[in-house]
Scaffold this motif. Structure first.
Motif, PDB file in Angstrom:
ATOM      1  N   LEU A  14      -6.100  -0.680   8.215  1.00 40.93           N
ATOM      2  CA  LEU A  14      -5.047  -0.162   9.090  1.00 40.93           C
ATOM      3  C   LEU A  14      -5.173   1.350   9.305  1.00 40.93           C
ATOM      4  O   LEU A  14      -4.887   1.851  10.394  1.00 40.93           O
ATOM      5  CB  LEU A  14      -3.668  -0.526   8.543  1.00 40.93           C
ATOM      6  N   MET A  15      -5.609   2.065   8.283  1.00 40.06           N
ATOM      7  CA  MET A  15      -5.829   3.502   8.452  1.00 40.06           C
ATOM      8  C   MET A  15      -6.902   3.739   9.510  1.00 40.06           C
ATOM      9  O   MET A  15      -6.759   4.635  10.351  1.00 40.06           O
ATOM     10  CB  MET A  15      -6.214   4.149   7.121  1.00 40.06           C
ATOM     11  N   ALA A  56       3.613  -0.492   3.600  1.00 40.62           N
ATOM     12  CA  ALA A  56       3.962  -1.146   4.866  1.00 40.62           C
ATOM     13  C   ALA A  56       4.748  -0.197   5.767  1.00 40.62           C
ATOM     14  O   ALA A  56       4.453  -0.071   6.964  1.00 40.62           O
ATOM     15  CB  ALA A  56       4.753  -2.424   4.602  1.00 40.62           C
ATOM     16  N   ASN A  57       5.731   0.489   5.209  1.00 36.52           N
ATOM     17  CA  ASN A  57       6.537   1.433   5.990  1.00 36.52           C
ATOM     18  C   ASN A  57       5.689   2.558   6.568  1.00 36.52           C
ATOM     19  O   ASN A  57       5.979   3.054   7.657  1.00 36.52           O
ATOM     20  CB  ASN A  57       7.668   2.023   5.148  1.00 36.52           C
ATOM     21  N   GLY A  58       4.655   2.957   5.852  1.00 36.82           N
ATOM     22  CA  GLY A  58       3.758   4.000   6.344  1.00 36.82           C
ATOM     23  C   GLY A  58       3.060   3.603   7.636  1.00 36.82           C
ATOM     24  O   GLY A  58       2.651   4.463   8.426  1.00 36.82           O
ATOM     25  N   PHE A  59       2.943   2.297   7.867  1.00 33.33           N
ATOM     26  CA  PHE A  59       2.351   1.791   9.101  1.00 33.33           C
ATOM     27  C   PHE A  59       3.425   1.264  10.068  1.00 33.33           C
ATOM     28  O   PHE A  59       3.101   0.633  11.067  1.00 33.33           O
ATOM     29  CB  PHE A  59       1.366   0.662   8.790  1.00 33.33           C
ATOM     30  N   ASN A  60       4.683   1.525   9.741  1.00 35.77           N
ATOM     31  CA  ASN A  60       5.819   1.007  10.524  1.00 35.77           C
ATOM     32  C   ASN A  60       5.785  -0.514  10.611  1.00 35.77           C
ATOM     33  O   ASN A  60       6.052  -1.105  11.663  1.00 35.77           O
ATOM     34  CB  ASN A  60       5.861   1.628  11.928  1.00 35.77           C
ATOM     35  N   LEU A  61       5.439  -1.145   9.498  1.00 31.55           N
ATOM     36  CA  LEU A  61       5.386  -2.597   9.397  1.00 31.55           C
ATOM     37  C   LEU A  61       6.352  -3.075   8.328  1.00 31.55           C
ATOM     38  O   LEU A  61       6.669  -2.332   7.393  1.00 31.55           O
ATOM     39  CB  LEU A  61       3.978  -3.065   8.992  1.00 31.55           C
ATOM     40  N   ILE A  63       6.939  -5.718   5.142  1.00 32.11           N
ATOM     41  CA  ILE A  63       6.013  -6.237   4.132  1.00 32.11           C
ATOM     42  C   ILE A  63       5.347  -7.502   4.659  1.00 32.11           C
ATOM     43  O   ILE A  63       4.141  -7.680   4.509  1.00 32.11           O
ATOM     44  CB  ILE A  63       6.735  -6.503   2.790  1.00 32.11           C
ATOM     45  N   TYR A  64       6.133  -8.348   5.303  1.00 34.71           N
ATOM     46  CA  TYR A  64       5.569  -9.581   5.853  1.00 34.71           C
ATOM     47  C   TYR A  64       4.451  -9.280   6.847  1.00 34.71           C
ATOM     48  O   TYR A  64       3.389  -9.903   6.812  1.00 34.71           O
ATOM     49  CB  TYR A  64       6.654 -10.431   6.521  1.00 34.71           C
ATOM     50  N   GLN A  65       4.670  -8.331   7.749  1.00 34.92           N
ATOM     51  CA  GLN A  65       3.640  -7.984   8.731  1.00 34.92           C
ATOM     52  C   GLN A  65       2.397  -7.428   8.047  1.00 34.92           C
ATOM     53  O   GLN A  65       1.281  -7.694   8.483  1.00 34.92           O
ATOM     54  CB  GLN A  65       4.178  -6.966   9.737  1.00 34.92           C
ATOM     55  N   PHE A  66       2.598  -6.647   6.987  1.00 29.57           N
ATOM     56  CA  PHE A  66       1.455  -6.075   6.272  1.00 29.57           C
ATOM     57  C   PHE A  66       0.598  -7.171   5.637  1.00 29.57           C
ATOM     58  O   PHE A  66      -0.622  -7.128   5.710  1.00 29.57           O
ATOM     59  CB  PHE A  66       1.928  -5.079   5.198  1.00 29.57           C
ATOM     60  N   ILE A  67       1.250  -8.153   5.006  1.00 27.60           N
ATOM     61  CA  ILE A  67       0.473  -9.188   4.310  1.00 27.60           C
ATOM     62  C   ILE A  67       0.082 -10.350   5.213  1.00 27.60           C
ATOM     63  O   ILE A  67      -0.628 -11.258   4.780  1.00 27.60           O
ATOM     64  CB  ILE A  67       1.199  -9.714   3.047  1.00 27.60           C
TER      65      ILE A  67
END
Length: 84
Positions: A14-15, A56-61, A63-67
């Motif tokens: 994501l980075m 997750a918040n660092g990507f504006n996501l 937790i569900y969206q991150f995983i």
């Protein structure tokens, strides 16, 4: 792949996607540099919800969206017994 490895790889992916340097992401996610290094070097034994939430918040996501990624498919994750 362990949960820690999947989390680190998803973070790296994501980075790259969002063209974020480690320093930029640390500022967005409010993660201390030491914690970020520990994650990227896969030094954590496990990932807790608080850390996952910050990432997750660092990507504006959420937790569900991150995983929600193939890295976290049950068939890809290995569980290690941490008991001694």
């Amino acid at each position: 792949m362990t949960i820690v490895e999947a989390t680190a790889q998803r973070t790296i992916n994501l980075m790259k996607k969002y063209n974020l340097t480690q320093k930029m992401f640390e500022e967005k996610s409010k993660l201390p540099h030491r914690s970020m290094n520990k994650l990227l070097l896969r030094k954590y034994k496990d990932i807790n919800v608080k850390l996952l939430h910050k990432i997750a918040n660092g990507f504006n996501l959420s937790i569900y969206q991150f995983i929600d990624d193939e890295l976290f498919d049950m068939s890809n994750i290995e569980y290690k017994d941490n008991k001694k």
